[in-house]
Design an enzyme around this catalytic site. Structure first.
Site, PDB file in Angstrom:
ATOM      1  N   LYS A  89      12.882-131.001  66.269  1.00  0.00           N
ATOM      2  CA  LYS A  89      11.435-131.219  66.357  1.00  0.00           C
ATOM      3  C   LYS A  89      11.005-132.299  65.363  1.00  0.00           C
ATOM      4  O   LYS A  89      10.191-133.169  65.666  1.00  0.00           O
ATOM      5  CB  LYS A  89      10.679-129.907  66.082  1.00  0.00           C
ATOM      6  CG  LYS A  89      10.794-128.908  67.226  1.00  0.00           C
ATOM      7  CD  LYS A  89      10.274-127.534  66.850  1.00  0.00           C
ATOM      8  CE  LYS A  89      10.569-126.535  67.961  1.00  0.00           C
ATOM      9  NZ  LYS A  89      10.189-125.165  67.644  1.00  0.00           N
ATOM     10  N   GLN A 137       8.231-121.474  62.927  1.00  0.00           N
ATOM     11  CA  GLN A 137       9.436-121.324  63.748  1.00  0.00           C
ATOM     12  C   GLN A 137       9.795-119.840  63.888  1.00  0.00           C
ATOM     13  O   GLN A 137       9.935-119.131  62.901  1.00  0.00           O
ATOM     14  CB  GLN A 137      10.604-122.110  63.114  1.00  0.00           C
ATOM     15  CG  GLN A 137      11.881-122.099  63.929  1.00  0.00           C
ATOM     16  CD  GLN A 137      11.715-122.774  65.295  1.00  0.00           C
ATOM     17  OE1 GLN A 137      11.102-123.827  65.406  1.00  0.00           O
ATOM     18  NE2 GLN A 137      12.258-122.168  66.335  1.00  0.00           N
ATOM     19  N   ASP A 189       1.701-124.460  69.173  1.00  0.00           N
ATOM     20  CA  ASP A 189       2.605-123.666  70.016  1.00  0.00           C
ATOM     21  C   ASP A 189       1.833-122.906  71.093  1.00  0.00           C
ATOM     22  O   ASP A 189       2.429-122.383  72.037  1.00  0.00           O
ATOM     23  CB  ASP A 189       3.374-122.660  69.144  1.00  0.00           C
ATOM     24  CG  ASP A 189       4.816-123.079  68.931  1.00  0.00           C
ATOM     25  OD1 ASP A 189       5.310-123.923  69.710  1.00  0.00           O
ATOM     26  OD2 ASP A 189       5.448-122.561  67.998  1.00  0.00           O
TER      27      ASP A 189
END
Ligand code: NDP
Length: 276
Positions: A49, A92, A115
């Site tokens: 990422k 994460q 997200d």
């Protein structure tokens, strides 16, 4: 002839478009990523990422901790929430045992939730409001549109009902006027159900579950699954070789949905910047 939905190439194109857009912005958007614990897979995801963000011109700020208390993590999120130079915040997952994932995700400012996992954003998706959308389902929609523009009236079956894939996926298909059925581990006669699907999404986490005799002739098949076989190779939830000829379009694994997930994270970060 079956169309191979190449997520690797589509993601590259999305990144190029984003890079062009970012060049014209007064400052570089910034993505803060929080990585806690020592899960090797998570470390690889974060590295990918970070690399992808930097390549398109998004500044990435990685906060790594072997361990951190719930309160300290909440305090850091609060700080990032109020930092005007930070546009997107990503925690994460999975978090190590002992941390309350729900509380952590809910602490993120929904406007910075790149997200799309915050309950406010999931709720907005449900009522059809504009909102950050979970990256994997958002990427799946772009792949589906490579095969077909107007999805009105199509039957879609989504196998899997997770909050990060299956549920938002079903909402996005519904938003585009599909008739959506959600399936899961308790669904009866799944192969028969799938045989009615013009669009079939597999987000199960079990290798090569979907076989050719589950597929309607000329269906669009999107394979979200990422499974590692004993020989070390990756494969999806769909038996690709078995199903390929029967589909109008199908995603491979790897180089299907995976690269699109990262591209959509970058897109969500730029959108968060632009919506300020
Ligand atoms: P979850 O484990 O959270 O959900 C799996 C879903 O599949 C559940 O709803 C479960 O049903 C259902 N299921 C399990 N077994 C069966 C079965 N035999 N028949 C029908 N349904 C079944 O997984 P995720 O949604 O997080 O991920 C799914 C897959 O996608 C994984 O392989 C994951 O690695 C991959 N993934 C890929 C991403 C990408 O970028 N390509 C991103 C995110 C995930 P029930 O609810 O009843 O338990």
């Amino acid at each position: 002839m079956t169309l191979l939905l190449n997520g690797f190439e589509l993601a590259k194109q999305c990144r190029l478009e984003l890079a062009e857009k970012i060049k014209k912005l007064p400052r570089r958007p910034k993505l803060a990523v929080l990585l806690i614990g020592n899960d090797p897979a998570s470390a690889v995801y974060v590295k990918n990422k970070e690399k992808a963000a930097n390549e398109v011109g998004i500044q990435s700020e990685i906060h790594r901790f072997d361990t951190i208390s719930q309160n300290d993590l909440l305090a850091l999120i609060h700080k990032l929430n109020t930092d005007d130079t930070v546009d997107g915040i990503l925690v994460q997952l999975p978090l190590p045992a002992g941390l309350d994932e729900k509380e952590i995700l809910q602490a993120i400012n929904p406007e910075k939730d790149v997200d799309g996992f915050h309950p406010v954003n999931l709720g907005k998706l449900m009522i059809g409001e504009n909102t950050p959308v979970a990256c994997t389902p958002k990427g799946c929609m772009k792949l589906i549109h490579q095969a077909k523009e107007d999805l009105t009236g199509l039957n879609a079956v989504v196998i899997g009902r997770s909050v990060i894939v299956g549920k938002p996926m079903a909402q996005l298909l519904l938003r585009e006027n599909c008739t959506v059925t959600m399936a899961h581990s308790k669904t009866r006669n799944l192969p028969e159900l799938c045989r009615h699907a013009d669009i079939l999404i597999a987000a199960i986490g079990k290798p090569k579950t979907v076989k050719a005799d589950w597929i309607k002739e000329n269906a669009i098949v999107i394979d979200v699954g990422i499974n590692r076989l004993e020989n070390g190779k990756l494969c999806g939830d769909v038996d690709f070789d078995d199903c390929f000829d029967k589909c109008a379009a199908i995603t491979p694994v790897p180089k299907g949905v995976g690269p699109m997930t990262i591209a959509m994270l970058l897109e969500n970060t730029v959108e968060a910047y632009c919506s300020k």
